[in-house]
Design a protein around this motif. Structure first.
Motif, short mmCIF file in Angstrom:
data_model
loop_
_atom_site.label_atom_id
_atom_site.label_comp_id
_atom_site.label_asym_id
_atom_site.label_seq_id
_atom_site.Cartn_x
_atom_site.Cartn_y
_atom_site.Cartn_z
N ASN A 173 38.15 38.62 45.02
CA ASN A 173 37.99 39.25 46.34
C ASN A 173 38.36 40.73 46.35
N ALA A 174 38.95 41.21 45.27
CA ALA A 174 39.33 42.63 45.21
C ALA A 174 38.16 43.47 44.71
N ARG A 212 36.07 39.33 33.61
CA ARG A 212 35.40 38.05 33.47
C ARG A 212 35.35 37.35 34.84
N ILE A 213 36.43 37.46 35.61
CA ILE A 213 36.48 36.89 36.97
C ILE A 213 35.57 37.70 37.91
N ASN A 214 35.64 39.01 37.79
CA ASN A 214 34.90 39.89 38.71
C ASN A 214 34.39 41.13 37.97
N PRO A 218 42.55 33.64 40.25
CA PRO A 218 41.19 34.18 40.25
C PRO A 218 40.69 34.62 41.63
N ALA A 219 41.11 33.89 42.69
CA ALA A 219 40.58 34.23 44.03
C ALA A 219 40.89 35.67 44.39
N MET A 220 42.12 36.10 44.09
CA MET A 220 42.51 37.46 44.44
C MET A 220 41.69 38.49 43.65
N GLU A 254 40.03 45.52 56.32
CA GLU A 254 40.01 46.61 55.34
C GLU A 254 38.63 46.82 54.73
N ALA A 255 38.43 48.02 54.16
CA ALA A 255 37.19 48.28 53.41
C ALA A 255 37.23 47.53 52.08
N MET A 256 38.41 47.48 51.49
CA MET A 256 38.52 46.76 50.21
C MET A 256 39.96 46.38 49.89
N LYS A 257 40.07 45.34 49.09
CA LYS A 257 41.37 44.95 48.56
C LYS A 257 41.56 45.65 47.22
#
Ligand code: MG
Ligand code: ZN
Length: 219
Positions: free
Chosen positions: A157-158, A185-187, A152-154, A132-135
């Motif tokens: 990565n999104a 804060r995560i991303n 947090p991983a999801m 995919e181009a993005m999550k």
């Protein structure tokens, strides 16, 4: 062989296949999103509202991933878009090979936007590239405002966060500003939309953004 090594090999193989999918999408100028969330966050409802808003302005195709049943695929098919169902039979995520198989049953020519609705799960779909181009991660207000901290991983990565069910906020202890702040804060690079599939609030902003992204890809 250690468990960690086996897992790394599985993911390496997945990445190779994802790259093949990605090249196919590029060849057809198809913008592809991988829609991820916990079960019941409203992936299919948001997809329905989005298809309603797009109203044929963008050529859309859908891959529906579900553990069992084709109920969601039936809901989407009502919008007269090509849908391929993947039933994982208990499997808790889609992988690049499953998507590759689904693509074999789909004509990508002329498709501007492909939506892959993943299995409801915020854990392993974060690690599986589908090409995919993005999550796009959906977090609904009913899940609480600490979801990004727990998974947090999801969120890392999104590229996009859709906060769904915002109409329910008055009845919940969920703090919308806190949810947004936790995610950022995560991303810090997350694009954030707020939607309600019941009132339709925010569906326009989200859908118009998708149209722009799909237009940029197919040019
Ligand atoms: Mg669904
Ligand atoms: Zn899984």
């Amino acid at each position: 062989m250690s468990v960690v090594t086996v897992e790394r090999k599985v993911l390496e193989k997945n990445d190779e296949l994802a790259q093949l999918n990605r090249e196919l999408f590029k060849k057809h100028g198809t913008f592809v999103i991988n829609l991820v969330s916990s079960p019941g966050s409203g992936k299919t409802s948001l997809l329905e509202k989005t298809l309603e808003h797009l109203n044929g302005r963008v050529k859309v195709a859908v891959i529906e991933g579900d553990v069992q049943t084709d109920l969601d695929a039936q809901r989407v098919a009502k919008f007269d878009v090509p849908v391929v169902q993947i039933v994982t039979n208990g499997g808790c995520h889609l992988d690049a090979r499953l998507v590759q198989d689904a693509l074999g049953k789909m004509e990508l020519g002329g498709i501007n936007l492909l939506v892959i609705e993943n299995v409801g799960n915020l854990v392993c779909p974060a690690g599986y590239d589908l090409g995919e181009a993005m999550k796009v991660v959906i977090a609904s207000t009913t899940e609480g405002d600490d979801k990004p901290l727990k998974y947090p991983a999801m969120f890392r990565n999104a590229s996009v966060l859709v906060i769904n069910k915002i109409d329910l906020v008055p009845y919940l202890s969920c703090n919308l500003a806190e949810l947004r702040a936790n995610a950022l804060r995560i991303n810090p690079n997350l694009a954030v939309f707020e939607t309600s599939c019941t009132t339709g609030s925010g569906v326009r902003e989200w859908s118009e953004w998708l149209i722009t992204e799909a237009g940029t890809t197919s040019r």
